[in-house]
Design a protein around this motif. Structure first.
Motif, PDB file in Angstrom:
ATOM      1  N   ARG A 132      36.474  25.233  41.451  1.00  0.00           N
ATOM      2  CA  ARG A 132      35.068  25.332  41.849  1.00  0.00           C
ATOM      3  C   ARG A 132      34.131  25.372  40.646  1.00  0.00           C
ATOM      4  N   TYR A 133      34.525  26.077  39.579  1.00  0.00           N
ATOM      5  CA  TYR A 133      33.617  26.299  38.455  1.00  0.00           C
ATOM      6  C   TYR A 133      34.109  25.690  37.143  1.00  0.00           C
ATOM      7  N   GLY A 134      35.243  24.995  37.161  1.00  0.00           N
ATOM      8  CA  GLY A 134      35.819  24.504  35.919  1.00  0.00           C
ATOM      9  C   GLY A 134      34.899  23.597  35.131  1.00  0.00           C
ATOM     10  N   LYS A 135      34.291  22.636  35.789  1.00  0.00           N
ATOM     11  CA  LYS A 135      33.446  21.673  35.074  1.00  0.00           C
ATOM     12  C   LYS A 135      32.192  22.338  34.518  1.00  0.00           C
ATOM     13  N   ARG A 136      31.653  23.260  35.266  1.00  0.00           N
ATOM     14  CA  ARG A 136      30.448  23.929  34.784  1.00  0.00           C
ATOM     15  C   ARG A 136      30.774  24.817  33.586  1.00  0.00           C
ATOM     16  N   LEU A 137      31.922  25.489  33.625  1.00  0.00           N
ATOM     17  CA  LEU A 137      32.339  26.293  32.479  1.00  0.00           C
ATOM     18  C   LEU A 137      32.562  25.421  31.251  1.00  0.00           C
ATOM     19  N   PHE A 138      33.157  24.247  31.454  1.00  0.00           N
ATOM     20  CA  PHE A 138      33.402  23.349  30.331  1.00  0.00           C
ATOM     21  C   PHE A 138      32.088  22.848  29.755  1.00  0.00           C
ATOM     22  N   ARG A 139      31.124  22.552  30.623  1.00  0.00           N
ATOM     23  CA  ARG A 139      29.829  22.080  30.140  1.00  0.00           C
ATOM     24  C   ARG A 139      29.132  23.157  29.316  1.00  0.00           C
ATOM     25  N   LEU A 140      29.328  24.415  29.676  1.00  0.00           N
ATOM     26  CA  LEU A 140      28.748  25.524  28.916  1.00  0.00           C
ATOM     27  C   LEU A 140      29.636  25.947  27.741  1.00  0.00           C
ATOM     28  N   LYS A 141      30.694  25.168  27.476  1.00  0.00           N
ATOM     29  CA  LYS A 141      31.578  25.386  26.319  1.00  0.00           C
ATOM     30  C   LYS A 141      32.251  26.748  26.370  1.00  0.00           C
ATOM     31  N   VAL A 142      32.704  27.108  27.575  1.00  0.00           N
ATOM     32  CA  VAL A 142      33.471  28.340  27.754  1.00  0.00           C
ATOM     33  C   VAL A 142      34.944  28.001  27.563  1.00  0.00           C
ATOM     34  N   SER A 143      35.549  28.591  26.555  1.00  0.00           N
ATOM     35  CA  SER A 143      36.949  28.281  26.263  1.00  0.00           C
ATOM     36  C   SER A 143      37.911  29.228  26.958  1.00  0.00           C
ATOM     37  N   ALA A 144      37.462  30.438  27.309  1.00  0.00           N
ATOM     38  CA  ALA A 144      38.373  31.410  27.910  1.00  0.00           C
ATOM     39  C   ALA A 144      37.619  32.323  28.862  1.00  0.00           C
ATOM     40  N   LEU A 145      38.331  32.756  29.894  1.00  0.00           N
ATOM     41  CA  LEU A 145      37.821  33.710  30.884  1.00  0.00           C
ATOM     42  C   LEU A 145      38.877  34.796  31.032  1.00  0.00           C
ATOM     43  N   GLU A 146      38.456  36.045  30.946  1.00  0.00           N
ATOM     44  CA  GLU A 146      39.383  37.173  31.069  1.00  0.00           C
ATOM     45  C   GLU A 146      39.010  38.022  32.280  1.00  0.00           C
ATOM     46  N   LEU A 147      40.034  38.366  33.067  1.00  0.00           N
ATOM     47  CA  LEU A 147      39.863  39.249  34.218  1.00  0.00           C
ATOM     48  C   LEU A 147      40.813  40.428  34.032  1.00  0.00           C
ATOM     49  N   ARG A 148      40.237  41.615  33.910  1.00  0.00           N
ATOM     50  CA  ARG A 148      41.049  42.819  33.751  1.00  0.00           C
ATOM     51  C   ARG A 148      40.961  43.642  35.031  1.00  0.00           C
ATOM     52  N   CYS A 149      42.112  44.115  35.506  1.00  0.00           N
ATOM     53  CA  CYS A 149      42.136  44.871  36.757  1.00  0.00           C
ATOM     54  C   CYS A 149      43.342  45.804  36.754  1.00  0.00           C
ATOM     55  N   LYS A 150      43.474  46.591  37.821  1.00  0.00           N
ATOM     56  CA  LYS A 150      44.618  47.463  38.022  1.00  0.00           C
ATOM     57  C   LYS A 150      45.277  47.091  39.346  1.00  0.00           C
ATOM     58  N   LEU A 151      46.594  46.849  39.290  1.00  0.00           N
ATOM     59  CA  LEU A 151      47.340  46.444  40.477  1.00  0.00           C
ATOM     60  C   LEU A 151      48.188  47.604  40.980  1.00  0.00           C
ATOM     61  N   ALA A 152      48.118  47.818  42.282  1.00  0.00           N
ATOM     62  CA  ALA A 152      48.964  48.823  42.925  1.00  0.00           C
ATOM     63  C   ALA A 152      50.265  48.138  43.333  1.00  0.00           C
ATOM     64  N   ILE A 153      51.303  48.243  42.472  1.00  0.00           N
ATOM     65  CA  ILE A 153      52.569  47.559  42.724  1.00  0.00           C
ATOM     66  C   ILE A 153      53.324  48.230  43.870  1.00  0.00           C
ATOM     67  N   MET A 154      53.464  49.533  43.780  1.00  0.00           N
ATOM     68  CA  MET A 154      54.190  50.298  44.791  1.00  0.00           C
ATOM     69  C   MET A 154      53.296  51.424  45.299  1.00  0.00           C
ATOM     70  N   PRO A 155      53.424  51.769  46.587  1.00  0.00           N
ATOM     71  CA  PRO A 155      52.624  52.883  47.106  1.00  0.00           C
ATOM     72  C   PRO A 155      53.023  54.201  46.442  1.00  0.00           C
ATOM     73  N   ASN A 156      52.050  55.072  46.319  1.00  0.00           N
ATOM     74  CA  ASN A 156      52.241  56.409  45.749  1.00  0.00           C
ATOM     75  C   ASN A 156      52.645  56.362  44.280  1.00  0.00           C
ATOM     76  N   GLU A 157      52.362  55.289  43.593  1.00  0.00           N
ATOM     77  CA  GLU A 157      52.624  55.187  42.164  1.00  0.00           C
ATOM     78  C   GLU A 157      51.340  54.807  41.440  1.00  0.00           C
ATOM     79  N   GLN A 158      51.311  55.093  40.152  1.00  0.00           N
ATOM     80  CA  GLN A 158      50.143  54.782  39.359  1.00  0.00           C
ATOM     81  C   GLN A 158      49.924  53.266  39.294  1.00  0.00           C
TER      82      GLN A 158
END
Length: 747
Positions: A132-158
């Motif tokens: 959806r946004y690849g071409k627009r990011l390339f036009r704006l010369k964006v080389s990298a996008l980072e998404l940081r998050c926390k995943l709940a792998i197992m219930p009742n665990e950190q």
């Protein structure tokens, strides 16, 4: 105490979440963009050299408590909304004069709510955002996008902290890497550990500390941005575009099969983009994210799962081998090497592909029984069809398997590491082509002797094996250079020393200057004759120009130059590759993709290769500024008026016109589907659920009608019309710009 300027204008309690320490290798300046949800920074390298860049960083907050596990539809809506906001703010910053030159830009999103672990949903979201946004990011010369998050792998665990790193080198395909935060047992410092599951590969941050600074732009990315200025793609990235095009071909084949096999035929509105129902997810329209957003994550997952319509697709669709010029310039040597290691302006590959017409012989389309028709004796029966299929396979094997063995022998003789194992996997399967491309980052893609030799030998390799030759054209014509060793020393013998407008008689060296060339061993760069007296023609005993007594001087008759490839030898090479292209057209399939400007000999190669797919790059012999000088006035405002698509397509020079390089390569790959993999062999066949025994649904009318309707189903009132002569959806028109009464194509 002192102010930390990087935290200025940022909410203090959340500033640390944006991980501003990773930008410590730059001098940071806050950029006002009018946004309260994202922060933009202009970064200049602290050391000498390097390019300035823009960082845009934002937080994705949850609806209420950030410890609550966020539902995926809501996550997708919030993430896309924040990403769209970052892109908008980056666009605003790039529009300002002081920041418009920034390259290698970066977007960072930190998702505060906890996310449940669903790798399929995460991958589907990232793939969709890339489309959806690849071409627009390339036009704006964006080389990298980072998404940081926390995943709940197992219930009742950190929850586990995860970093997704998304690269956008070509704007057509995202490369995704994922890292887990691990703590070093010895030092206690946080470290990135790369993941290799779910199609992910180890990325560049593997083993690096979590506070690692952002690296400056590498040489490949610098070359990509240079190509972007010329509205083309870096030569080595075309191998990835061929991979994407083959994947797209398989996707279209699978979905066309599924559509044909189903009793319900999709409406035209769902097939406008040529990929079945994928138009529901069209990236052409952008809507703000909301709770009732029409593209749900479930739809994205289903779309990702059913990407190939149930058709089994080989894992490794393409395998490129670069063809390198030997030291004696007498042959092409196959090599597996990293991109960007070329030292000349032409790059060539021997490319092996698995296509729907030539799969890996294990990919099968689900069988569909032939309909039982008894119209007349000429209608083929199932028995006749089976006999014809056996005869076709025998003819196919006799014609091209020998060539396939010759190519593999050629690769093994070159000593490529691991080629024996690859041969066991791919021999006798798929198809081969030769791809030749201009590297416009090397002397703006001009042709010199080395470029001419590699072009000639790569094309001759295609003729030797009788396989298709594809040329990707983005060049500046034959090279013309300057002999700097002569330029820095020569003098002018003026006709009238007092009035230079009267012209000059010849160029010369003083005796001292010529002896300097001789002393350096550079006298072979020029041919001279000895002339008595002072070179300036003053006639005095002491030269008025040099202030010394000049007994004689050396008249320059010819300039040769020390470096090969700056003069008429380039025209000799142009004739060589022009004759080779003409011969290749007579013997094998040739096709040219005009991705950037094609000038001079580049334009001749396009025309001699005949088949042409043109992007927006012009095909010209002489540029508009030069013609305007000859005409004495500004007749042409751009090269597009001389050889752009609106000229060449309507004049019948270009067979197809596309809007970007991805569509251009896809058009070439689709065209190859109608071509045998070896000249003289039987043409390949694509399995289809449209039976050959069905009747033609089109019926001519007495009044005017569209002849295309006789060939393939065309829309009529929003619904697909009657089926035509060709297999459903297989007709592809060529040369549609000129000769409106006549229509031609393949099906």
């Amino acid at each position: 105490f002192g102010e930390r300027e990087t935290m200025r204008h940022i909410e203090p309690t959340l500033a640390y979440r944006l991980e501003l320490k990773r930008m410590s290798g730059y001098n940071i300046r806050y950029v006002r963009t009018g946004s309260r949800t994202s922060s933009a920074f202009y970064a200049e390298p602290k050391g000498k050299g390097g390019e300035s860049r823009l960082f845009v960083r934002a937080l994705v907050r949850g609806p209420t408590d950030n410890t609550e596990v966020l539902e995926y539809n809501r996550l997708y809506a919030l993430t896309e909304q924040r990403l769209a906001e970052c892109i908008k703010r980056l666009d605003v910053a790039m529009g300002k004069r002081e920041y418009g030159h920034a390259v290698n830009n970066h977007i960072f999103l930190k998702i505060l709510p906890v996310i449940s672990y669903d790798p399929e949903a995460l991958r589907a979201i990232i793939v969709w955002l890339g489309e959806r946004y690849g071409k627009r990011l390339f036009r704006l010369k964006v080389s990298a996008l980072e998404l940081r998050c926390k995943l709940a792998i197992m219930p009742n665990e950190q929850p586990v902290p995860i970093l997704f790193q998304v690269f956008n080198p070509t704007s057509y395909r995202f490369k995704v890497h994922a890292y887990v935060h691990a703590r070093d047992a010895v030092t206690g410092e946080g470290t990135f550990v790369g993941l290799e599951s779910q199609g992910l590969t180890i990325g560049p941050l593997h083993g690096m500390p979590v506070t690692a600074q952002y690296e400056p732009m590498d040489s490949l990315q610098r070359k990509r941005y240079f190509c972007q200025r010329f509205e083309t793609t870096y030569a080595y990235d075309f191998m990835e575009l061929f991979q994407n095009a083959v994947e797209r071909d398989w996707r279209q084949a699978g979905r066309a099969f599924a559509d044909s096999a189903s009793s319900s035929r999709p409406s035209v509105a769902a097939r406008l983009d040529g990929e079945g129902s994928e138009n529901v997810f069209s990236p052409l329209t952008s809507r703000p994210a909301s709770d009732n957003y029409e593209v749900s994550v479930q739809k994205l997952v289903e779309r990702y799962r059913a990407g190939y319509g149930g058709v089994k697709v080989p894992k490794h669709l393409t395998w490129p081998v670069e063809l390198v010029l030997s030291e004696d310039r007498s042959r092409c040597v196959p090599r597996l090497r990293a991109p960007g290691q070329n030292d000349i302006g032409v790059v060539a590959w021997l490319l092996h592909m698995y296509t729907p017409e030539y799969p890996d012989r294990k990919a099968e389309v689900p069988p569909v029984p032939l309909a039982n028709f008894n119209i007349d004796d000429e209608v083929p029966t199932p028995a006749n069809v089976e006999r014809e299929e056996e005869e076709w396979l025998q003819l196919q094997g006799r014609a091209d398997l020998t060539v396939d063995q010759e190519i593999w022998n050629y690769l093994e003789e070159s000593g490529i590491a691991g080629v024996t194992e690859i041969r066991k996997e791919r021999a006798g399967k798929g198809r081969w082509i030769v791809v030749i491309a201009n590297d416009i980052t090397h002397q703006i893609g001009s042709f010199g002797p080395l470029e001419d030799d590699l072009f000639f030998l790569a094309s001759a390799t295609a003729r030797r094996f009788r396989i298709p030759r594809i040329y990707v054209s983005a060049n500046s014509g034959a090279r013309i250079g300057l002999a700097t060793e002569v330029r820095d020393l020569f003098r002018v013998r003026w006709t009238n020393r007092a009035r230079h407008q009267s012209g000059f008689e010849y160029l010369y060296f003083t005796d001292g200057e010529y002896q300097e060339l001789v002393k350096r061993g550079e006298d072979r760069c020029v041919l001279v004759t000895r002339e008595e007296g002072c070179g300036c023609g003053c006639g005095a005993e002491t030269c008025e120009e040099t202030g010394a007594a000049e007994v004689h001087h050396w008249r320059i008759t010819d300039v040769v130059g020390l470096v090969d490839g700056i003069g008429v030898e380039n025209l000799k090479g142009s004739g060589l590759i022009a004759s080779e292209t003409s011969r290749a057209y007579q013997e094998i399939f040739t096709c040219t993709l005009v991705t950037g400007r094609s000038v001079g000999i580049g334009a001749y190669l396009v025309r001699l290769g005949q088949r042409c797919v043109q992007n927006q790059g012009p095909i010209i012999l002489t540029g508009a500024p030069a013609l305007n000088k000859v005409l004495g006035r500004d007749v042409y405002t751009s090269n597009g008026q001389l050889g752009g698509p609106q000229i060449m397509y309507n004049n019948g020079v270009s067979h197809q016109v596309v809007t970007d390089d991805a569509r251009g390569v896809s058009s070439v790959v689709t065209w190859l589907g109608y071509v045998p993999r070896v000249t003289g062999a039987a043409a390949g066949r694509r399995e289809t659920a449209d039976p050959i025994t069905r009747p033609v649904g089109f019926v001519p009318v007495s009044g005017p009608y569209n002849p295309r309707s006789m060939l393939d189903a065309l829309p009529d009132g929003g619904v697909e019309g009657p089926l035509g002569i060709f297999d459903r959806g297989s007709f592809r028109e060529s040369l549609g710009g000129g000769g409106a009464p006549a229509r031609g194509g393949r099906g």
